[in-house]
Design a protein around this motif. Sequence first.
Motif, PDB file in Angstrom:
ATOM      1  N   UNK A 145       0.507  -0.684  -0.173  1.00  0.00           N
ATOM      2  CA  UNK A 145      -0.071   0.045   0.011  1.00  0.00           C
ATOM      3  C   UNK A 145       0.473   1.132   0.039  1.00  0.00           C
ATOM      4  N   UNK A 146       0.849   2.022  -0.943  1.00  0.00           N
ATOM      5  CA  UNK A 146       1.414   3.381  -1.078  1.00  0.00           C
ATOM      6  C   UNK A 146       0.482   4.589  -1.328  1.00  0.00           C
ATOM      7  N   UNK A 147       0.858   5.149   0.068  1.00  0.00           N
ATOM      8  CA  UNK A 147      -0.189   6.719   0.469  1.00  0.00           C
ATOM      9  C   UNK A 147       0.640   8.004  -0.377  1.00  0.00           C
ATOM     10  N   UNK A 148       0.180   8.516  -0.414  1.00  0.00           N
ATOM     11  CA  UNK A 148       1.111   9.660  -1.283  1.00  0.00           C
ATOM     12  C   UNK A 148       0.656  11.387  -1.097  1.00  0.00           C
ATOM     13  N   UNK A 149       1.487  12.469  -0.592  1.00  0.00           N
ATOM     14  CA  UNK A 149       0.890  13.866  -0.567  1.00  0.00           C
ATOM     15  C   UNK A 149       1.708  14.593  -1.633  1.00  0.00           C
ATOM     16  N   UNK A 150       1.672  14.704  -2.457  1.00  0.00           N
ATOM     17  CA  UNK A 150       3.120  15.328  -3.071  1.00  0.00           C
ATOM     18  C   UNK A 150       3.914  14.367  -3.170  1.00  0.00           C
ATOM     19  N   UNK A 192       5.831  13.623  -0.313  1.00  0.00           N
ATOM     20  CA  UNK A 192       5.793  12.851   0.880  1.00  0.00           C
ATOM     21  C   UNK A 192       4.870  11.317   0.510  1.00  0.00           C
ATOM     22  N   UNK A 193       5.513  11.088   1.232  1.00  0.00           N
ATOM     23  CA  UNK A 193       5.504   9.129   1.101  1.00  0.00           C
ATOM     24  C   UNK A 193       5.417   8.282   2.300  1.00  0.00           C
ATOM     25  N   UNK A 194       4.249   7.426   2.328  1.00  0.00           N
ATOM     26  CA  UNK A 194       3.834   6.417   3.556  1.00  0.00           C
ATOM     27  C   UNK A 194       3.993   4.958   2.703  1.00  0.00           C
ATOM     28  N   UNK A 195       4.939   4.487   3.273  1.00  0.00           N
ATOM     29  CA  UNK A 195       4.565   2.959   2.077  1.00  0.00           C
ATOM     30  C   UNK A 195       4.391   1.618   3.457  1.00  0.00           C
ATOM     31  N   UNK A 196       3.226   0.765   2.803  1.00  0.00           N
ATOM     32  CA  UNK A 196       3.240  -0.037   3.679  1.00  0.00           C
ATOM     33  C   UNK A 196       3.345  -1.564   2.654  1.00  0.00           C
ATOM     34  N   UNK A 197       3.767  -2.205   4.147  1.00  0.00           N
ATOM     35  CA  UNK A 197       4.159  -3.574   3.417  1.00  0.00           C
ATOM     36  C   UNK A 197       4.010  -4.872   4.273  1.00  0.00           C
ATOM     37  N   UNK A 198       2.535  -5.659   3.751  1.00  0.00           N
ATOM     38  CA  UNK A 198       1.247  -6.408   3.906  1.00  0.00           C
ATOM     39  C   UNK A 198       1.729  -7.444   4.033  1.00  0.00           C
ATOM     40  N   UNK A 199       2.180  -8.546   4.639  1.00  0.00           N
ATOM     41  CA  UNK A 199       2.647 -10.147   4.546  1.00  0.00           C
ATOM     42  C   UNK A 199       1.437 -11.066   5.449  1.00  0.00           C
ATOM     43  N   UNK A 200      -0.160 -11.598   5.135  1.00  0.00           N
ATOM     44  CA  UNK A 200      -1.103 -12.398   5.135  1.00  0.00           C
ATOM     45  C   UNK A 200      -0.646 -13.933   5.325  1.00  0.00           C
ATOM     46  N   UNK A 201      -0.839 -14.240   6.340  1.00  0.00           N
ATOM     47  CA  UNK A 201      -0.964 -15.951   6.723  1.00  0.00           C
ATOM     48  C   UNK A 201      -2.046 -16.208   6.403  1.00  0.00           C
ATOM     49  N   UNK A 202      -2.727 -17.281   5.635  1.00  0.00           N
ATOM     50  CA  UNK A 202      -3.817 -17.825   5.372  1.00  0.00           C
ATOM     51  C   UNK A 202      -4.230 -19.017   5.178  1.00  0.00           C
ATOM     52  N   UNK A 203      -4.929 -19.129   5.612  1.00  0.00           N
ATOM     53  CA  UNK A 203      -5.678 -21.066   5.753  1.00  0.00           C
ATOM     54  C   UNK A 203      -6.160 -21.794   5.695  1.00  0.00           C
TER      55      UNK A 203
END
Length: 784
Positions: free
Chosen positions: A164-169, A171-182
């Motif tokens: 997920x990437x949030x950008x204001x001009x 200015x950045x905020x990056x989110x790396x998501x890892x999901x454990x599914x079963x």
Amino acid sequence: MTVRGQPANYALLWRSAEGRFSVRGLPPRVHLDRVYTNGLHALVPFWITNETDQDVTVELATEGPLKLQQQNANWSAVSAAQRETYVDVTTAPAAEDRGEVTMVCSATIQREFSEVFNQLGGVSSVQLAARKTAELVLLFVAEAAETDSGDGQRYEYETHGGHVTLRADTDLYDVTLRASTCRSVLEMEPPTSRIYIDDCVIGRTYERALRVRNASAIGLDWTMTVVETTDPSLSALQLLDSDMRPLSGGHLGARGDTQVLVRYTPHAAGEFLSRFLVENSNDPASLRYWVFRARVSQRQKLRRVELLSDPDISFGDCTSGVWYSRDIRFKNVSDTPVVMRLRVEGNTAGLTMKSAVRADGASASEPNTADADALLPTLSELISSRRPSITDDNPSDALTVTDDVGSEGGSAELSSRVTPADDSMPVGDGVRTGESGRRFVARARAARGHKTALFDEMLIKPGAVRTMTLSLLGNPVSSTSVSAGQFERQSFTLFGESSTAVGTQPTTAPPPGTASNSERNAERLSIPCTANMCTPFVRVVPPLLDFGSVDVGTLKSLYLRVENLSQVAATVQCKLESKVITCTRAPITIAPQQSVSVRVDSYPRRVNARYRKQIIVRNIHNRLNDSVVEVRSTHVDRRRVAFHNLFYQTLVPANEQNFVDFGLVPLNARSLRRVNLRNVCRCPLAIEVAADAADAADAGAFSAYTVVPQRDGSGRLTDAACQVARRLPLLERQAAMHSNIEKFKERTAGATVPEAAALPPRSSLCPVAVAPVPRTAGLTLQPD
């Protein structure tokens, strides 16, 4: 810190790179744990706050199975009390460490969400006024993997990722998501999921046990409800746990199981039937039905027939188009002969069944013809002696159960009913077969020669044991079916009704509307059966093989890829009839969800500007899925090989062909092939033999020895011709010896040879000395 009315992740705060906005509830590295692979979205709420005094537009972008929504009706409907318990933060490092934060969302609350609102479109940007906060929802869904199998499959955790990437001009905020599914899978034991109690007595208590099992590595919530019953009050039936408390559901941990004790105390005579649904609350697709059936009488009856084999029959994971067999053993414990009548009820749609009966200890495939008791025929074997015998090699004679009897409670006979006879004949020691005894003795000897027979009745002598082999064949389903390529559970029941076969039974049929003595005194025996059936499907790519221009006498290869799209192994076989196109014709087994490559060789022998051929790739266990591959090529003759046959014939050694196959030749080994040339013209021919450098990497690898049969005036071979004729067999023997030596060298390469076992010096005479032959050898052919 927990904020009242907000989930636990609300207390997690991070700022963007330049500090223009801050994010609550969505760390830069987040691990979403214990997510169910059920096709439903998992919701993670988070908040974005404008930290400046000006309006800010934050651009939103996602990668992977993620989506962002600013308004989600499911999350808006969650109460404040539920919000506080929705997110559980199990691991939360300090904000300055920017480590991975592990969060678990409540599966109980998510089950109340409507998937319709989760399917709505997302947002790509959000407008934030000065010092204002906007609430957003991150949606994650894990697609089910296509590697599921039948019972016994272990379902482990899988890892999925997103960004997920949030950008204001700038200015950045990056989110790396890892999901454990079963995937959550519920199973039951016994696999038949049926409990039958025959010949119950009023007032007595009967107990049976079954188990509910969690086959996956993630927790499972289950419930049990009544679907249909003959007794709405269920006063006679109790479902208890191990502590003898009423049970209607519960929670199972990873790989956990629980016992369900079924206690039945009948209060009235008759038949009792209840059908239950055991549902997995975490996955609507994972559910099981189980049936309880009992037959209640006023007093206890002595059983005539006992079941010596397992009371439940499980065929396991089955492939359609393959026969599977199970043995069922019956014993007559009474003092009189017993007639056992069999029928099938349940979900038998698309199943073909056949059966064979033998005495205990006799072989079903090779019966002992000397033992008359071991080959005592069934009643319908006498009828089958009038028609062709039924064997395992002719399954088309077996009964095919159609969809008309596929519903629960339907009935499907294993064979056609025996036509009642007009009279009865004594059998053995005064035993009569009653309804089906016409010419019993006359037909007995003829029926003893049958190895297998379709039956619906069998006669068991007092104290005798009979083994019935029940064979099951699943018919392939259509490629448009919902269960195509996937395992489908089918449950049915084999019912046996036994009655005495004595001469006291009336020989005439009873009046209409009244039951005969055998029907009133019949005892029932129920055997639940289950099978996990899967139809294999394959895909062949490409559907067209175009070799293009191929020169006559040259080899060109292309490859087909055969993909198995089903959850069960598939077996394919290529079929074609061609002298030009060749490929392996042996059966090929392909593992589930795997593929294999099949090489197709083209070796044209004559010019053909438009060569067309078809290769049929047969799915052995599903002939509805056969594929046809079209082969195209253009055969050209750039070296003018086809013109050779106009003047002479090449015989190798006696067959006419225009190529020589040396087969497998070791390196540095000489291999000889003899080619006979026959002049078909009326005049002598001068032929020049040479190796084609265009086909050989080293033209010197090919040499030609010409044997000229020169004769003198009396017709005898000259001395020179005899010497050459004797020389050629010697060269062939030397070439064979040299090939063996080279093969020995390859096998012993790198091995340490002791000095005592060193080869003698003469072994260094390789290669075989051959008289030098020029690259071009000439010979003259005389006309025949």
